[in-house]
Write an enzyme that holds these catalytic residues in place. Sequence first.
Site, PDB file in Angstrom:
ATOM      1  N   ARG A  58    -115.291 -96.641 -23.386  1.00  0.00           N
ATOM      2  CA  ARG A  58    -114.436 -97.293 -22.389  1.00  0.00           C
ATOM      3  C   ARG A  58    -112.973 -96.844 -22.532  1.00  0.00           C
ATOM      4  O   ARG A  58    -112.286 -96.639 -21.532  1.00  0.00           O
ATOM      5  CB  ARG A  58    -114.552 -98.813 -22.551  1.00  0.00           C
ATOM      6  CG  ARG A  58    -113.874 -99.607 -21.437  1.00  0.00           C
ATOM      7  CD  ARG A  58    -114.264-101.069 -21.508  1.00  0.00           C
ATOM      8  NE  ARG A  58    -113.550-101.842 -20.511  1.00  0.00           N
ATOM      9  CZ  ARG A  58    -112.786-102.891 -20.775  1.00  0.00           C
ATOM     10  NH1 ARG A  58    -112.641-103.305 -22.036  1.00  0.00           N
ATOM     11  NH2 ARG A  58    -112.166-103.547 -19.824  1.00  0.00           N
ATOM     12  N   HIS A  62    -110.923 -95.164 -19.463  1.00  0.00           N
ATOM     13  CA  HIS A  62    -109.691 -95.779 -18.979  1.00  0.00           C
ATOM     14  C   HIS A  62    -108.489 -94.865 -19.170  1.00  0.00           C
ATOM     15  O   HIS A  62    -107.523 -94.938 -18.411  1.00  0.00           O
ATOM     16  CB  HIS A  62    -109.450 -97.124 -19.675  1.00  0.00           C
ATOM     17  CG  HIS A  62    -110.281 -98.233 -19.123  1.00  0.00           C
ATOM     18  ND1 HIS A  62    -109.798 -99.511 -18.903  1.00  0.00           N
ATOM     19  CD2 HIS A  62    -111.576 -98.270 -18.728  1.00  0.00           C
ATOM     20  CE1 HIS A  62    -110.751-100.265 -18.395  1.00  0.00           C
ATOM     21  NE2 HIS A  62    -111.849 -99.539 -18.291  1.00  0.00           N
TER      22      HIS A  62
END
Length: 316
Positions: A58, A62
């Site tokens: 993640r 991001h």
Amino acid sequence: MEATVGVTLLLLSAFFCFANALSSNYYDHTCPQLEPAVIDAVKKAIISDKTVPAALLRLHFHDCFIRGCDASVLLESKGNNKAEKDGPPNISLHAFYVIDNAKKAVEAQCPGVVSCADILALAARDAVALSGGPTWEVPKGRKDGRISKASDTIQLPAPTFNISQLQQSFSQRGLSMKDLVALSGGHTLGFAHCSSLQNRIHNFNASLDIDPSMHKSFAGRLRSICPFHNKVKTAGATLDSTSTTFDNAYYKLLLQGNSIFSSDQALLTNKKSKALVSKFASNQNEFHKAFVKSMIKMSSITGGGQEIRLDCKVVR
């Protein structure tokens, strides 16, 4: 209005470019022990925290979706500047320490040579591989960015996005529908807090409390975990039934109405994306192959990186 959108897309396409300079053997001579150092840091972290793989994957996603893969997500807020990691969508990001530990190990071997952005890309790959997923050669040679703004995190695709919004977000970064569906498979790892799924299980619309596309028993279980006035900040649910294993269970559950986010369910509202979901649900090898291609493509998006940070949290 149309002119404004056109200009915005032009600027985004100019900013999010794919790097031709990246190479899988970029550090072969300058830092030959780079990859063993990174995977060792990831392995050690996983031993004490099984959520690390999902967190690292993640983090990388991001990072790449804001200013390209330039490690801007790792920078700390300073003075009047609020950094990306403190933006609303990023508050729940964690495992930054894994990158810091890997960076320290790498700096001990080859100081000032390897970017934090490359270490993050390698760590994300290792996180997938160590969770039972595929491995791949990571193109390297990224530079670290000097700009990180919390306000930019509004650009991240939200868990409430519909298929059109998802397509636009990905296409602005040069990513296709197949990339969208394959990268969504990263949800096979991880955990969702109640705030990210409340819209599907409480007050869905004016006439329905629960999203009708969600299986009733699954929705009931989520409602028991996440009541309407939930006050437990850590409450939530795993993203699939094997949340620490990188498999294709995410797609199987999606077809059964057992998906967590609106953005997951959205993949079934388009003929092409639904066909890809079905393909990956029935063939894990096809999913793994598509995921590898899409990860290499996404991780090769570069922005305005200019330096090699000595400490991933601060600019030089």
